[in-house]
Design an enzyme around this catalytic site. Structure first.
Site, PDB file in Angstrom:
ATOM      1  N   GLU A 274       0.832  -1.211   0.000  1.00 53.54           N
ATOM      2  CA  GLU A 274       0.000   0.000   0.000  1.00 53.54           C
ATOM      3  C   GLU A 274       0.866   1.260   0.000  1.00 53.54           C
ATOM      4  OE1 GLU A 274      -3.957  -0.517   2.361  1.00 53.54           O
ATOM      5  OE2 GLU A 274      -2.353  -1.493   3.502  1.00 53.54           O
TER       6      GLU A 274
ATOM      7  N   TYR B  62     -11.113  28.357   1.815  1.00 61.48           N
ATOM      8  CA  TYR B  62     -11.235  26.967   1.355  1.00 61.48           C
ATOM      9  C   TYR B  62      -9.906  26.477   0.817  1.00 61.48           C
ATOM     10  CZ  TYR B  62     -16.070  28.709   0.774  1.00 61.48           C
ATOM     11  OH  TYR B  62     -17.276  29.304   0.951  1.00 61.48           O
TER      12      TYR B  62
ATOM     13  N   GLU C 230      -7.259   6.422  10.781  1.00 62.95           N
ATOM     14  CA  GLU C 230      -7.597   7.126  12.016  1.00 62.95           C
ATOM     15  C   GLU C 230      -6.486   8.108  12.401  1.00 62.95           C
ATOM     16  OE1 GLU C 230      -9.601   3.044  12.224  1.00 62.95           O
ATOM     17  OE2 GLU C 230      -7.736   3.874  11.449  1.00 62.95           O
TER      18      GLU C 230
ATOM     19  N   LYS D 192     -10.775   5.232   1.585  1.00 65.34           N
ATOM     20  CA  LYS D 192      -9.747   4.584   0.749  1.00 65.34           C
ATOM     21  C   LYS D 192     -10.515   3.879  -0.363  1.00 65.34           C
ATOM     22  CE  LYS D 192      -6.039   2.489   2.402  1.00 65.34           C
ATOM     23  NZ  LYS D 192      -5.095   1.508   2.980  1.00 65.34           N
TER      24      LYS D 192
END
Length: 122
Positions: A21, A53, A72, A98
């Site tokens: 990953e 923004y 997290e 994801k």
């Protein structure tokens, strides 16, 4: 309460527990909800009276470049950075998806959602 949203911000990044990953990467979709007082800007029409923004988007992109094993952890970092730069924000909700998690089956993605209330009452 006034709110700012950044919706479906798509960023390619390298996060995860599995070594591949961190090599292959995938797209992540981020959604952010911010609570702050927007009425001064509603009257003044001045960028200095609101949350940019573009600045929030920059924080998202900068933090996504730093590898984390867990979404997290990544989410906690993003929320901390946003509040550090904009302490006038009273509440932040962040969802990170994801899009291609390395799991069996077909799915749109795997997500986490973190919320943090910074108001004086909590």
């Amino acid at each position: 309460m006034s709110k700012i949203y950044l919706e479906d911000v798509k960023i390619y990044a390298y996060h995860g527990v599995l070594p591949e990953e961190n090599i292959v990467g995938t797209y992540y979709i981020l959604n952010v909800e911010l609570h702050t007082d927007l009425w001064k800007a509603a009257i003044s029409d001045d960028l200095n009276d609101t949350i940019s923004y573009a600045d929030i988007n920059e924080i998202l992109h900068d933090e996504m470049k730093i590898k984390s094993k867990l979404l997290e952890h990544l989410g906690g970092r993003i929320i901390s950075k946003i509040h550090e730069k904009f302490p006038e924000i009273s509440y932040i909700k962040l969802k990170i998806t994801k899009t291609a998690p390395p799991m069996k089956g077909e799915m749109k993605g795997a997500s986490i959602e973190l919320e943090k209330n910074f108001s004086a009452n909590n």
